[in-house]
Write an enzyme that holds these catalytic residues in place. Structure first.
Site, mmCIF file in Angstrom:
data_model
loop_
_atom_site.group_PDB
_atom_site.id
_atom_site.type_symbol
_atom_site.label_atom_id
_atom_site.label_comp_id
_atom_site.label_asym_id
_atom_site.label_seq_id
_atom_site.Cartn_x
_atom_site.Cartn_y
_atom_site.Cartn_z
ATOM 1 N N ARG A 43 2.231 -0.597 11.022
ATOM 2 C CA ARG A 43 2.893 -0.986 11.930
ATOM 3 C C ARG A 43 3.466 -2.250 12.863
ATOM 4 N NH1 ARG A 43 0.092 4.492 15.061
ATOM 5 N NH2 ARG A 43 -1.384 3.047 13.697
ATOM 6 N N ASP A 52 -13.003 14.821 -3.540
ATOM 7 C CA ASP A 52 -13.832 16.595 -4.233
ATOM 8 C C ASP A 52 -14.407 16.424 -5.271
ATOM 9 O OD1 ASP A 52 -12.196 18.373 -5.654
ATOM 10 O OD2 ASP A 52 -10.603 18.216 -5.204
ATOM 11 N N ASP A 56 -3.612 4.724 -2.013
ATOM 12 C CA ASP A 56 -3.979 4.756 -1.128
ATOM 13 C C ASP A 56 -4.167 6.258 -1.100
ATOM 14 O OD1 ASP A 56 -5.918 4.675 1.059
ATOM 15 O OD2 ASP A 56 -4.195 4.198 2.385
ATOM 16 N N THR A 111 -10.878 3.129 10.420
ATOM 17 C CA THR A 111 -10.870 2.648 12.143
ATOM 18 C C THR A 111 -10.519 3.672 12.815
ATOM 19 O OG1 THR A 111 -8.547 1.567 10.783
ATOM 20 C CG2 THR A 111 -10.892 0.600 10.547
ATOM 21 N N LYS A 159 -7.420 8.388 -1.488
ATOM 22 C CA LYS A 159 -8.638 8.519 -0.741
ATOM 23 C C LYS A 159 -9.190 9.815 -0.745
ATOM 24 C CE LYS A 159 -7.580 6.316 3.657
ATOM 25 N NZ LYS A 159 -6.159 6.094 4.082
ATOM 26 N N LYS A 214 0.822 -0.966 -0.027
ATOM 27 C CA LYS A 214 0.353 -0.113 0.073
ATOM 28 C C LYS A 214 0.979 1.051 -0.376
ATOM 29 C CE LYS A 214 -2.046 1.354 3.525
ATOM 30 N NZ LYS A 214 -2.288 3.374 3.794
#
Length: 242
Positions: free
Chosen positions: A214, A64, A59, A122, A61, A32
């Site tokens: 992570r 607009d 990614d 999330t 997002k 990603k």
């Protein structure tokens, strides 16, 4: 075997090279590329990672006006990525425009990149949805409604918490993609995530794709952490018992 998507939430190409040095060179990963990396390195980082043999989830997002999103997606389609995303909050017209952009921008003879829409992050709690967004039904119902709109717009799926997958599948379709971030193996720090599950739980619930950042990128041995999560995601020996 299903591959967890590794979130390359790293600042630049040097950091990416340092991270990938822990992995076998011939192993194809699903990576990603998010805003932090893309805004520093641009489309060149996507081309570089594809040249190394990896699949890319871009990614960004997007959220607009429809015309802007359509033109942006037209350009993104030419990068040869596997997956990209938008915000469902942009509405049906914007989501349909995004699909059109990917269709018109894809190279001749190739299928367009898959498109998914973010429902609720999330990191968002029930309290935030009700108090800040003024959505009285709460985060799960809000995510389900966004998923219905996404499906009706011809988008391939959504980004959602694994906790919402079952409900979303019921109001959309079995093949509707549910990609779930917020994945944390047992015993690892939750960080800024609010709605998290383990890879094993995501597999049982029915998530189609998972994103892990992570717990892999900050692990002492990233490749070993990746393999452990991949096993658990595929229903093999659990992370906790390794």
């Amino acid at each position: 075997m299903k591959r967890p998507i590794i979130a390359l939430d790293l600042p630049n190409r040097q950091a990416i090279d340092d991270f990938l040095s822990h992995f076998p060179k011939d192993e194809s990963l699903y990576l990603k590329v998010g805003m932090e990396l893309y805004y520093q390195e641009g489309p060149a980082i996507v081309r570089y990672l594809k040249e190394l043999g990896h699949d890319i989830f871009l990614d960004l997002k997007m959220h607009d006006i429809p015309n802007t999103v359509e033109r942006a997606m037209k350009g993104i389609a030419g990068l040869g990525i596997k997956l990209t995303n938008i915000h469902a909050a942009g509405g049906k017209e914007m989501m349909m425009a995004a699909v059109r952009g990917l269709e018109t921008g894809k190279p001749s003879g190739q299928t367009r990149p898959q498109l998914i829409a973010v429902t609720q992050l999330t990191s968002t709690s029930d309290e935030q949805v009700k108090e800040e967004q003024l959505i009285p039904v709460g985060v799960s119902e809000s995510a389900k409604q966004y998923a219905k709109l996404t499906h009706e717009s011809g988008v391939d799926g959504v980004v959602c918490s694994a906790l919402e997958v079952e409900a979303i599948k019921k109001v959309t379709a079995p093949e509707f993609i549910c990609l779930t971030p917020g994945i944390r193996p047992k015993g690892t720090a939750v960080g800024d995530q609010k709605r998290v599950v383990t890879p094993e739980m995501a597999s049982t619930i029915g998530s189609d794709l998972i994103v892990v950042g992570r717990p892999i990128t900050q692990a002492e041995n990233p490749y070993q952490a990746y393999l452990e999560i991949k096993k658990e995601w595929n229903g093999e020996k659990s992370y906790a018992n390794n």
